[in-house]
Every structure is written in structure tokens, then in C-alpha cells.
Design a protein around this motif. Structure first.
Motif, PDB file in Angstrom:
ATOM      1  N   ASP A  13      -0.896   4.146  -9.373  1.00  0.00           N
ATOM      2  CA  ASP A  13      -1.127   2.905  -8.614  1.00  0.00           C
ATOM      3  C   ASP A  13      -2.429   2.202  -8.983  1.00  0.00           C
ATOM      4  O   ASP A  13      -3.041   1.512  -8.157  1.00  0.00           O
ATOM      5  N   GLU A  14      -2.845   2.358 -10.216  1.00  0.00           N
ATOM      6  CA  GLU A  14      -4.112   1.743 -10.655  1.00  0.00           C
ATOM      7  C   GLU A  14      -3.982   0.237 -10.841  1.00  0.00           C
ATOM      8  O   GLU A  14      -4.997  -0.476 -10.884  1.00  0.00           O
ATOM      9  N   GLY A  15      -2.724  -0.226 -11.007  1.00  0.00           N
ATOM     10  CA  GLY A  15      -2.508  -1.663 -11.262  1.00  0.00           C
ATOM     11  C   GLY A  15      -1.894  -1.896 -12.643  1.00  0.00           C
ATOM     12  O   GLY A  15      -2.045  -2.960 -13.234  1.00  0.00           O
ATOM     13  N   LYS A  16      -1.178  -0.874 -13.121  1.00  0.00           N
ATOM     14  CA  LYS A  16      -0.596  -0.922 -14.476  1.00  0.00           C
ATOM     15  C   LYS A  16       0.335  -2.130 -14.646  1.00  0.00           C
ATOM     16  O   LYS A  16       0.271  -2.841 -15.643  1.00  0.00           O
ATOM     17  N   GLY A  17       1.200  -2.335 -13.645  1.00  0.00           N
ATOM     18  CA  GLY A  17       2.169  -3.425 -13.740  1.00  0.00           C
ATOM     19  C   GLY A  17       1.496  -4.768 -13.927  1.00  0.00           C
ATOM     20  O   GLY A  17       1.872  -5.560 -14.790  1.00  0.00           O
ATOM     21  N   LYS A  18       0.449  -5.012 -13.139  1.00  0.00           N
ATOM     22  CA  LYS A  18      -0.252  -6.295 -13.233  1.00  0.00           C
ATOM     23  C   LYS A  18      -0.792  -6.513 -14.653  1.00  0.00           C
ATOM     24  O   LYS A  18      -0.618  -7.581 -15.243  1.00  0.00           O
ATOM     25  N   VAL A  19      -1.438  -5.499 -15.215  1.00  0.00           N
ATOM     26  CA  VAL A  19      -2.091  -5.701 -16.509  1.00  0.00           C
ATOM     27  C   VAL A  19      -1.074  -5.749 -17.650  1.00  0.00           C
ATOM     28  O   VAL A  19      -1.248  -6.508 -18.607  1.00  0.00           O
ATOM     29  N   ALA A  39       7.917   5.401  -9.775  1.00  0.00           N
ATOM     30  CA  ALA A  39       6.918   4.350 -10.015  1.00  0.00           C
ATOM     31  C   ALA A  39       7.204   3.127  -9.150  1.00  0.00           C
ATOM     32  O   ALA A  39       8.343   2.861  -8.778  1.00  0.00           O
ATOM     33  N   GLY A  40       6.146   2.400  -8.843  1.00  0.00           N
ATOM     34  CA  GLY A  40       6.272   1.106  -8.166  1.00  0.00           C
ATOM     35  C   GLY A  40       5.169   0.244  -8.741  1.00  0.00           C
ATOM     36  O   GLY A  40       3.991   0.464  -8.454  1.00  0.00           O
ATOM     37  N   HIS A  41       5.519  -0.668  -9.640  1.00  0.00           N
ATOM     38  CA  HIS A  41       4.523  -1.487 -10.339  1.00  0.00           C
ATOM     39  C   HIS A  41       4.592  -2.920  -9.813  1.00  0.00           C
ATOM     40  O   HIS A  41       5.609  -3.588  -9.948  1.00  0.00           O
ATOM     41  N   THR A  42       3.484  -3.378  -9.232  1.00  0.00           N
ATOM     42  CA  THR A  42       3.469  -4.678  -8.555  1.00  0.00           C
ATOM     43  C   THR A  42       2.926  -5.779  -9.451  1.00  0.00           C
ATOM     44  O   THR A  42       1.883  -5.605 -10.094  1.00  0.00           O
ATOM     45  N   LYS A 301       0.815   5.435   3.273  1.00  0.00           N
ATOM     46  CA  LYS A 301      -0.613   5.126   3.215  1.00  0.00           C
ATOM     47  C   LYS A 301      -1.240   5.933   2.081  1.00  0.00           C
ATOM     48  O   LYS A 301      -0.991   7.137   1.958  1.00  0.00           O
ATOM     49  N   ARG A 302      -2.037   5.261   1.253  1.00  0.00           N
ATOM     50  CA  ARG A 302      -2.703   5.989   0.175  1.00  0.00           C
ATOM     51  C   ARG A 302      -4.041   6.529   0.670  1.00  0.00           C
ATOM     52  O   ARG A 302      -4.754   5.844   1.408  1.00  0.00           O
ATOM     53  N   ARG A 303      -4.360   7.752   0.268  1.00  0.00           N
ATOM     54  CA  ARG A 303      -5.664   8.342   0.605  1.00  0.00           C
ATOM     55  C   ARG A 303      -6.691   7.662  -0.297  1.00  0.00           C
ATOM     56  O   ARG A 303      -6.419   7.372  -1.451  1.00  0.00           O
ATOM     57  N   MET A 327      -9.820  -2.092 -12.244  1.00  0.00           N
ATOM     58  CA  MET A 327      -9.030  -2.856 -11.284  1.00  0.00           C
ATOM     59  C   MET A 327      -9.672  -2.855  -9.899  1.00  0.00           C
ATOM     60  O   MET A 327     -10.473  -1.989  -9.569  1.00  0.00           O
ATOM     61  N   LYS A 328      -9.265  -3.812  -9.107  1.00  0.00           N
ATOM     62  CA  LYS A 328      -9.569  -3.865  -7.681  1.00  0.00           C
ATOM     63  C   LYS A 328     -11.074  -3.837  -7.397  1.00  0.00           C
ATOM     64  O   LYS A 328     -11.513  -3.276  -6.388  1.00  0.00           O
ATOM     65  N   SER A 329     -11.837  -4.433  -8.297  1.00  0.00           N
ATOM     66  CA  SER A 329     -13.289  -4.477  -8.116  1.00  0.00           C
ATOM     67  C   SER A 329     -13.618  -5.218  -6.821  1.00  0.00           C
ATOM     68  O   SER A 329     -14.559  -4.868  -6.101  1.00  0.00           O
ATOM     69  N   ASP A 330     -12.813  -6.249  -6.499  1.00  0.00           N
ATOM     70  CA  ASP A 330     -13.025  -7.072  -5.305  1.00  0.00           C
ATOM     71  C   ASP A 330     -12.949  -6.270  -4.009  1.00  0.00           C
ATOM     72  O   ASP A 330     -13.521  -6.666  -2.994  1.00  0.00           O
ATOM     73  N   VAL A 331     -12.259  -5.132  -4.055  1.00  0.00           N
ATOM     74  CA  VAL A 331     -12.087  -4.333  -2.825  1.00  0.00           C
ATOM     75  C   VAL A 331     -13.447  -3.800  -2.344  1.00  0.00           C
ATOM     76  O   VAL A 331     -13.653  -3.545  -1.155  1.00  0.00           O
ATOM     77  N   LEU A 332     -14.395  -3.675  -3.259  1.00  0.00           N
ATOM     78  CA  LEU A 332     -15.725  -3.169  -2.889  1.00  0.00           C
ATOM     79  C   LEU A 332     -16.720  -4.304  -2.604  1.00  0.00           C
ATOM     80  O   LEU A 332     -17.915  -4.056  -2.432  1.00  0.00           O
ATOM     81  N   VAL A 409     -10.040  -8.816 -10.409  1.00  0.00           N
ATOM     82  CA  VAL A 409     -10.736  -9.140  -9.150  1.00  0.00           C
ATOM     83  C   VAL A 409      -9.761  -9.644  -8.078  1.00  0.00           C
ATOM     84  O   VAL A 409     -10.155 -10.312  -7.128  1.00  0.00           O
ATOM     85  N   GLY A 410      -8.498  -9.306  -8.232  1.00  0.00           N
ATOM     86  CA  GLY A 410      -7.493  -9.693  -7.241  1.00  0.00           C
ATOM     87  C   GLY A 410      -6.115  -9.389  -7.786  1.00  0.00           C
ATOM     88  O   GLY A 410      -5.957  -9.168  -8.991  1.00  0.00           O
ATOM     89  N   PRO A 411      -5.091  -9.370  -6.914  1.00  0.00           N
ATOM     90  CA  PRO A 411      -3.749  -8.971  -7.356  1.00  0.00           C
ATOM     91  C   PRO A 411      -3.051  -9.971  -8.267  1.00  0.00           C
ATOM     92  O   PRO A 411      -2.157  -9.606  -9.013  1.00  0.00           O
ATOM     93  N   ASP A 412      -3.461 -11.233  -8.240  1.00  0.00           N
ATOM     94  CA  ASP A 412      -2.744 -12.250  -8.999  1.00  0.00           C
ATOM     95  C   ASP A 412      -3.032 -12.148 -10.502  1.00  0.00           C
ATOM     96  O   ASP A 412      -4.144 -11.801 -10.908  1.00  0.00           O
TER      97      ASP A 412
HETATM   98  P1  GDP Z   1       0.785   0.409 -10.502  1.00  0.00           P
HETATM   99  O1  GDP Z   1       1.757   1.398  -9.981  1.00  0.00           O
HETATM  100  O2  GDP Z   1      -0.278   1.038 -11.352  1.00  0.00           O
HETATM  101  O3  GDP Z   1       1.434  -0.742 -11.213  1.00  0.00           O
HETATM  102  O4  GDP Z   1       0.030  -0.195  -9.240  1.00  0.00           O
HETATM  103  P2  GDP Z   1       0.708  -0.619  -7.825  1.00  0.00           P
HETATM  104  O5  GDP Z   1       1.428  -1.877  -8.009  1.00  0.00           O
HETATM  105  O6  GDP Z   1       1.451   0.526  -7.241  1.00  0.00           O
HETATM  106  O7  GDP Z   1      -0.588  -0.785  -6.927  1.00  0.00           O
HETATM  107  C1  GDP Z   1      -1.582  -1.686  -7.229  1.00  0.00           C
HETATM  108  C2  GDP Z   1      -1.741  -2.623  -6.026  1.00  0.00           C
HETATM  109  O8  GDP Z   1      -2.958  -3.310  -6.137  1.00  0.00           O
HETATM  110  C3  GDP Z   1      -0.672  -3.703  -5.961  1.00  0.00           C
HETATM  111  O9  GDP Z   1      -0.462  -4.023  -4.608  1.00  0.00           O
HETATM  112  C4  GDP Z   1      -1.327  -4.867  -6.699  1.00  0.00           C
HETATM  113  O10 GDP Z   1      -0.793  -6.136  -6.293  1.00  0.00           O
HETATM  114  C5  GDP Z   1      -2.748  -4.716  -6.260  1.00  0.00           C
HETATM  115  N1  GDP Z   1      -3.778  -5.142  -7.227  1.00  0.00           N
HETATM  116  C6  GDP Z   1      -3.772  -5.050  -8.579  1.00  0.00           C
HETATM  117  N2  GDP Z   1      -4.955  -5.459  -9.084  1.00  0.00           N
HETATM  118  C7  GDP Z   1      -5.721  -5.811  -8.040  1.00  0.00           C
HETATM  119  C8  GDP Z   1      -7.064  -6.275  -7.915  1.00  0.00           C
HETATM  120  O11 GDP Z   1      -7.811  -6.432  -8.872  1.00  0.00           O
HETATM  121  N3  GDP Z   1      -7.530  -6.526  -6.643  1.00  0.00           N
HETATM  122  C9  GDP Z   1      -6.750  -6.339  -5.548  1.00  0.00           C
HETATM  123  N4  GDP Z   1      -7.270  -6.586  -4.352  1.00  0.00           N
HETATM  124  N5  GDP Z   1      -5.473  -5.896  -5.629  1.00  0.00           N
HETATM  125  C10 GDP Z   1      -4.975  -5.620  -6.855  1.00  0.00           C
END
Ligand code: GDP
Ligand code: IMO
Ligand code: MG
Length: 419
Positions: A13-19, A39-42, A301-303, A327-332, A409-412
Motif C-alpha cells: 500500500d505504498e502507492g504503487k498504483g498511483k506512480v 492487491a488494491g492499487h488506487t 484499518k492499517r496500523r 509517497m504521502k509526504s503531505d500526511v506528515l 504530495v497527494g493522491p492525485d
Molecule cells: P498500492 O497498493 O501500493 O497501490 O497503494 P494503495 O492504493 O493501496 O494505498 C495508497 C493510498 O494512498 C491510496 O488511497 C492512494 O490514493 C493514496 N495516496 C497515494 N499517494 C498519496 C500521497 O502522496 N498523499 C496522500 N495523502 N495519499 C496518497
């Protein structure tokens, strides 16, 4: 041409799908090489959100070829659901999604076996996704599996044999089940699969490379869930590491080009198993809330915890990572200080090499860094990064000895900064 590989370096769930979606324009072909619908890639773009499970994340950018490789385990029912939903939203994949004839099939009884084995483990359960992944790979290795290519000839006979074996095991476990409805769906889905190009993917991929086509291989899960190198037995049943791309696609190690290693600016894990930097306090809750850390498909819920550099260095070593993606630098964004685990204390000893077993006796040793306390979600270039965030990146690059080439820096899709 070479195959570039993109791999999760943590517990998935690191954000593989997005990248993968972001990188797709640079490639001709996108493949999956292991895992399955666990897997679930968003992907998020143009105000739409898609979650992919077995289908590669390269399907949305300009008619690229997408291939489900031989190392994948395919659930026909879930595959059909996924492909039909995509077709309904205007993405018909029949001409550009190929499936390896050597990919193994997840049968309805594999799902039952997954549930039965988990129930039998009691408190020691793995917390699997319940998709039949373990039992399907077990049948593959014990030479009892059925493959996609099998559906083209005498399938009913082969299916009946496999099912009879599973029925016996389930009976011995006193597991009650009824798969009548599921079985009907399964056979309907097999007919649907036949409408796709079923290929000898090792030949197709190697020929594409010979023709000068570029390939990006999309990992599923993460290195710490690898069956050999992850936190065994709390792992998945495939090789999620870079070597898995060779066996899961039929390409030689010499054909591997770049290895993208993707990680969150912190760390998460879903399911059971050790997690040295897990946070049980308000900080953990805030990360969970800010990061919306709930499973893409299961909603579990993810730990959450701080970044673990001992584990990351291990993953980078095993995978031969050449380029890092954070990924997800914005979360911090709202934290006063940020912690990074630089070593483990085990029985009074300081350990910097990821050990044989990670368990409750591990105390993380942290380095604390100043937070940046500002909203990074609209930033478009590295120049806009606050000094504290730049320092965090520099610190990580020095520790990990690999450059961070992409920052998210975000999901988009648009919230991605290439350095
Ligand atoms: P994957 O399984 O590695 O593809 O990742 P998931 O899709 O399971 O989980 C990543 C989650 O983080 C998804 O809900 C994405 O939309 C979201 N996401 C990806 N990159 C970012 C980011 O940079 N910032 C934030 N806030 N969310 C992100
Ligand atoms: P993506 O590709 C996070 C975890 C499960 C469980 C263990 C074994 O979206 O990153 P399995 O069903 O594979 O036998 O479960 O692995 N797991 C994942 N965790 N992301 C995933 O995939 C996962 N796939 C499996 O939670 O702990
Ligand atoms: Mg996921």
C-alpha cells in the motif's frame, strides 16, 4: 530494451498504483508479475478514483499494452468484476490486456481453504485478505494447480479433480461451506476470460523487448511481505522482491533496468505480524486519519508507525533499488517533529541489520527531525519545498544511499513531483 521494475519496499500500500499510472507514458508495456486480487492499487485523476486488483495500473494512459504475467494468481470472478466495471466506465480492455496462459487460477475452493486455514490458526492467524492467495500458490508449488491455459481444454475434468482434493482437506478441517453460487459465477467468468488474448507471455514480453519496446513491471504487496525475505510467517505467498519479476514474467536478470523502490514517508501494515515502529498513541491515530489509512478494497484499518530505515535498507539491498520514490509526504505536514528509526535495540544490543526475526523484544532507536508544518499538497516543484522537508529528504538519501527521484504530495496523479 530493458524491463524497469517498480516495487513496494514496506508492507504494501505504498502507492504503487498511483506512480505506475504516472510513469506509464514513458513505457510501451505495463505488466503485473506476482500476487493477485490481494492487491488494491488506487489511482486518482480528473476527479475519478479507480481501485485495481489484478489488472495492471497502465490501462488509463493512451492505449498501452498491459500484461498479467505467469507469476500472478488470477481469480476469474474478481477479474471479471474488475474488467466489466472498467468497461462500463469507458475502458474496454479486450484488445490491449493480455493474460499469461501460465498464470494460476484461484478456484472457489481456494478461497474456502484460505478461510479454513486462518480459522485453524486461531490467534496466530496471518490476517490474510481471504482471497485464496496462499492455497493457490501452495497448489502451484505442489504441482496440483490449474492454469489459465487449462481452461482451453478438458477443464471440467481437471476442475473436478482439484475440487475433490480441496473438499477432502476442508472436510478434515470441519469447515462448512457452500460454493454453489460461487461456482456458477466462476464458470461464467471463465467464458468471459476467453474473450481476452491468452498468451505465452514469456515469448511475447521477450519479443517486445527485442523490438525495442520498453516495459514497466508493477509489483504488488511489498518487500516485507515477501515469502522468503519478509516477516515470515506473516507474509504473502509470492516473491514480491525484484527477483520475482524475472520468474513472474520469464525475463532474465540481465534484462532488468531501473528498479524503482517506493515507500511512504512513514510506515503502515495491515493484517497481523510484527511492526517494530508501530505507534499506539495519538500520533499513530493522526497518521491514520491524515493518510486515510484504510484498505483500498477490504476497508481494514492499517496500523501506522514511523519510517523504519533498518527495514528499508534491507529492502533496498534485496531489490537492488536504483531510484527511490517517497509517497504521502503531505500526511506528515502537521507534525512538529518527525521520527525515523535508524537502529533496533535487541536484548541491550544495537542492531542495524534487519534480523532473522522481528518481534516484540525490538525497541526502535529514533532520530528526531524538525517537521515542516505547512501544506505541501499544492506544491508543483521541488523549489517550493520547505527547508525542513528538504532536510528530511537529504537525511533519507544519506542514510539509504539511493536518490529519491519522485516525491508524492497527494493522491492525485497531478500531485507528483519528479526531481
Ligand atoms: P498500492 O497498493 O501500493 O497501490 O497503494 P494503495 O492504493 O493501496 O494505498 C495508497 C493510498 O494512498 C491510496 O488511497 C492512494 O490514493 C493514496 N495516496 C497515494 N499517494 C498519496 C500521497 O502522496 N498523499 C496522500 N495523502 N495519499 C496518497
Ligand atoms: P498491495 O499490492 C497490504 C497482507 C495481508 C496479510 C498478508 C497475507 O495493495 O500493496 P494474503 O491474502 O496475501 O495471503 O495475505 O499480506 N497483504 C497486503 N497488505 N497491501 C497488499 O497489497 C497486500 N496483499 C496482502 O494483509 O497480512
Ligand atoms: Mg494497496
Amino acid at each position: 530494451m530493458k524491463v524497469d521494475v517498480l516495487l513496494g519496499l514496506q508492507w504494501g500500500d505504498e502507492g504503487k498504483g498511483k506512480v505506475v499510472d504516472v510513469l506509464t507514458p514513458e513505457y510501451n508495456v505495463i505488466t503485473r508479475f506476482q500476487g493477485g486480487p490481494n492487491a488494491g492499487h488506487t489511482l486518482v485523476f480528473n476527479g475519478e478514483k479507480y481501485v485495481l486488483r489484478s489488472i495492471p495500473s497502465g490501462i488509463f494512459q493512451g492505449g498501452k499494452i498491459n500484461i498479467i504475467g505467469n507469476g500472478v494468481v488470477l481469480d476469474p470472478i474478481l477479474f471479471k468484476q474488475e474488467a466489466v466495471a472498467l468497461a462500463e466506465s469507458g475502458h474496454d480492455l479486450k484488445t490491449r490486456l493480455y493474460i499469461s496462459k501460465k498464470a494460476h487460477l484461484i478456484l472457489p475452493t481456494h478461497r474456502m481453504l484460505d478461510a479454513a486455514y486462518e480459522a485453524a490458526k486461531g490467534d496466530a492467524k496471518i490476517g490474510t485478505t481471504g482471497k485464496g492467495i496462499g492455497p493457490t500458490y501452495t497448489d502451484k508449488v505442489s504441482r496440483n494447480g490449474l492454469r489459465v491455459g487449462d481452461i482451453l481444454e478438458n477443464f471440467d475434468e481437471k476442475y473436478a479433480k482439484a475440487k475433490a482434493k480441496h473438499d477432502q482437506i476442508l472436510k478434515s478441517l470441519n469447515f462448512e461451506y457452500n460454493i454453489d453460487a460461487l461456482e456458477k459465477e466462476f464458470f461464467e467468468a471463465l467464458e468471459y476470460i476467453k474473450e481476452f488474448k491468452l498468451i505465452d507471455s514469456e515469448h511475447v514480453i521477450n519479443n517486445l523487448l527485442k523490438e525495442g519496446k520498453s516495459v514497466l513491471a508493477e509489483g504488488a504487496q511489498g518487500t516485507l511481505l515477501d515469502v522468503d525475505f519478509g516477516s515470515y510467517p506473516f507474509v504473502t505467498s509470492s516473491n514480491t522482491v525484484c527477483a520475482g519479476a524475472c520468474t513472474g514474467m520469464g525475463i532474465a536478470p540481465t534484462k532488468i533496468g531501473k528498479v524503482y523502490g517506493i515507500f511512504k514517508a512513514y510506515c503502515t501494515r495491515v493484517g497481523s505480524g510484527p511492526f517494530p515502529t508501530e505507534l499506539f498513541d495519538e500520533v499513530g491515530e493522526t497518521i491514520c486519519k491524515n493518510g486515510n489509512e484504510f484498505g483500498a478494497v477490504t476497508g481494514r484499518k492499517r496500523r501506522c508507525g514511523w519510517i523504519d530505515l533498518v527495514a528499508l535498507k534491507y529492502a533496498i539491498m534485496i531489490d537492488g533499488v536504483t531510484d527511490l520514490i517517497m509517497m504521502k509526504s503531505d500526511v506528515l505536514d502537521s507534525f512538529k517533529t518527525i521520527k525515523a528509526c535508524v537502529a533496533y535495540k535487541i536484548n541491550g544490543e544495537t542492531v542495524t541489520e534487519f534480523p532473522f526475526s522481528i518481534n516484540d523484544d525490538i525497541k526502535p532507536i529514533y532520530k528526531e527531525l524538525p517537521g515542516w508544518n505547512c501544506d505541501m499538497t499544492k506544491m508543483q516543484s521541488e523549489d517550493e519545498f520547505p527547508a525542513e522537508f528538504k532536510a528530511y529528504i537529504k537525511f533519507l538519501e544519506e542514510e539509504l544511499e539511493v536518490p529519491i527521484k519522485i516525491v508524492s504530495v497527494g493522491p492525485d496523479r497531478a500531485q507528483t513531483i519528479v526531481r
